[in-house]
Design a protein around this motif. Structure first.
Motif, mmCIF file in Angstrom:
data_model
loop_
_atom_site.group_PDB
_atom_site.id
_atom_site.type_symbol
_atom_site.label_atom_id
_atom_site.label_comp_id
_atom_site.label_asym_id
_atom_site.label_seq_id
_atom_site.Cartn_x
_atom_site.Cartn_y
_atom_site.Cartn_z
ATOM 1 N N LEU A 11 0.850 -1.188 0.000
ATOM 2 C CA LEU A 11 0.000 0.000 0.000
ATOM 3 C C LEU A 11 0.887 1.241 0.000
ATOM 4 N N VAL A 12 0.679 2.115 -0.971
ATOM 5 C CA VAL A 12 1.421 3.367 -1.083
ATOM 6 C C VAL A 12 0.503 4.514 -0.677
ATOM 7 N N VAL A 13 0.916 5.289 0.320
ATOM 8 C CA VAL A 13 0.077 6.369 0.841
ATOM 9 C C VAL A 13 0.822 7.694 0.705
ATOM 10 N N ASP A 14 0.259 8.614 -0.058
ATOM 11 C CA ASP A 14 0.869 9.937 -0.225
ATOM 12 C C ASP A 14 -0.179 10.862 -0.829
ATOM 13 N N ASP A 15 -0.199 12.116 -0.376
ATOM 14 C CA ASP A 15 -1.205 13.044 -0.898
ATOM 15 C C ASP A 15 -0.813 13.649 -2.239
ATOM 16 N N ASP A 61 3.743 8.517 3.344
ATOM 17 C CA ASP A 61 4.196 9.883 3.562
ATOM 18 C C ASP A 61 3.870 10.296 4.998
ATOM 19 N N VAL A 62 4.551 11.331 5.507
ATOM 20 C CA VAL A 62 4.278 11.844 6.855
ATOM 21 C C VAL A 62 3.300 13.000 6.808
ATOM 22 N N GLU A 63 3.592 14.018 6.009
ATOM 23 C CA GLU A 63 2.810 15.254 6.034
ATOM 24 C C GLU A 63 1.524 15.129 5.226
ATOM 25 N N LEU A 92 7.870 7.648 4.069
ATOM 26 C CA LEU A 92 8.328 8.480 2.968
ATOM 27 C C LEU A 92 8.362 9.913 3.485
ATOM 28 N N SER A 93 9.474 10.591 3.366
ATOM 29 C CA SER A 93 9.565 11.934 3.927
ATOM 30 C C SER A 93 10.512 12.818 3.137
ATOM 31 N N LYS A 115 12.133 11.633 -0.086
ATOM 32 C CA LYS A 115 11.469 12.012 -1.327
ATOM 33 C C LYS A 115 12.262 13.109 -2.036
ATOM 34 N N PRO A 116 12.289 13.128 -3.373
ATOM 35 C CA PRO A 116 11.629 12.163 -4.255
ATOM 36 C C PRO A 116 12.317 10.796 -4.183
ATOM 37 N N PRO A 117 11.506 9.734 -4.146
ATOM 38 C CA PRO A 117 12.061 8.395 -3.923
ATOM 39 C C PRO A 117 12.832 7.856 -5.124
ATOM 40 N N LYS A 118 14.005 7.345 -4.854
ATOM 41 C CA LYS A 118 14.803 6.699 -5.887
ATOM 42 C C LYS A 118 14.525 5.193 -5.836
ATOM 43 N N PRO A 119 14.381 4.542 -6.990
ATOM 44 C CA PRO A 119 14.084 3.105 -7.007
ATOM 45 C C PRO A 119 15.032 2.279 -6.155
ATOM 46 N N VAL A 120 16.326 2.589 -6.195
ATOM 47 C CA VAL A 120 17.294 1.809 -5.425
ATOM 48 C C VAL A 120 17.058 1.966 -3.925
ATOM 49 N N ASP A 121 16.644 3.172 -3.496
ATOM 50 C CA ASP A 121 16.384 3.400 -2.078
ATOM 51 C C ASP A 121 15.105 2.695 -1.632
#
Length: 245
Positions: A11-15, A61-63, A92-93, A115-121
């Motif tokens: 589950l990916v959560v981000d506004d 995400d946090v915010e 994710l922050s 963020k922005p998220p890198k695939p390797v990370d």
């Protein structure tokens, strides 16, 4: 390794829709099937998703408002969803705020991805989370973690505020842990056999929490609950207590 990853449900959560898209693309590049990736634009939607779908990991995400990522993590850890309370959870922050990091550690978050998220990370964080020893299933030990948000004050802190003496007591009944229904409101504080407060009076008990009390009866020693008696409206419009079994 790819066979292991393609079975994951995440589950990916981000506004921000762009962030959700970037993370989802990163997950698919790792071999995770698109149909196994769910998305939510905020914590409230994520809560509903976690009540309808079992997942293996959350990237959040946090915010966000009104329920931010730490509030969602606390709700999850407290057993307020149908998923396991010790589910792997990655933050994710955009910045590693010390206060957020401290709260995340107290809530047993499994890592941070900037963020922005890198695939390797993203892949590294997921693999580390999956290999990490899971925290003990204990949905009653996280209520005291203060996320510092208005949501936390409204949903959690009020449960521990003194009850006004002039507030009338609701009719109650004693039920066994095995017969208790999810959503029942406690009419008395719930303590473990060692005297530790598990849930305060006025809290509703979730299906996940009831399952933990049943499955770990040796640890908690809870056999009965005192709950507010359910009230139904009779056909004539007058309230009537629901008959008990």
């Amino acid at each position: 390794m790819s066979n292991e990853l393609e079975k994951l449900k995440i589950l990916v959560v981000d506004d921000q829709s762009l962030v959700r898209t970037l993370v989802s693309q990163s997950l698919q590049s790792m071999g995770i099937r698109a149909e196994n990736i769910s998305q939510a634009p905020d914590g409230s939607t994520a809560m509903r998703t976690l009540d309808m779908r079992m997942v293996d990991l959350v990237l959040c995400d946090v915010e966000m408002k009104p329920m931010n990522g730490l509030d969602l993590l606390k709700e999850l850890r407290c057993g307020h969803t149908m998923n396991a309370s010790n589910l792997p959870f990655i933050i994710l922050s955009g910045h590693a705020d010390r206060g957020n990091v401290t709260v995340a550690v107290q809530l047993h978050a499994d890592g941070f991805v900037v963020k922005p998220p890198k695939p390797v990370d993203v892949e590294k964080a997921i693999m580390q989370a999956l290999r990490r020893t899971r925290p003990e299933v204990d949905p009653f030990s996280y209520y005291g973690v203060d996320t510092g948000t208005d949501y936390d004050k409204k949903v959690f802190r009020r449960l521990f505020e003194p009850r006004p003496e002039d507030l009338p007591d609701a009719p109650n009944e004693t039920v066994t842990v095995n017969s208790a229904k999810p959503g029942a409101v406690l009419a008395e504080d719930l303590f473990s056999k060692s005297g530790h407060l598990l849930l305060p009076r006025g809290a509703s008990i979730s299906a996940n929490q009831l399952a933990v009390l049943r499955n770990y009866s040796d640890r908690y020693g809870v056999q009965q609950l005192v709950v507010e008696k359910a009230v139904v409206v009779a056909s004539d419009g007058d309230p009537a207590s629901e008959p008990t079994g």
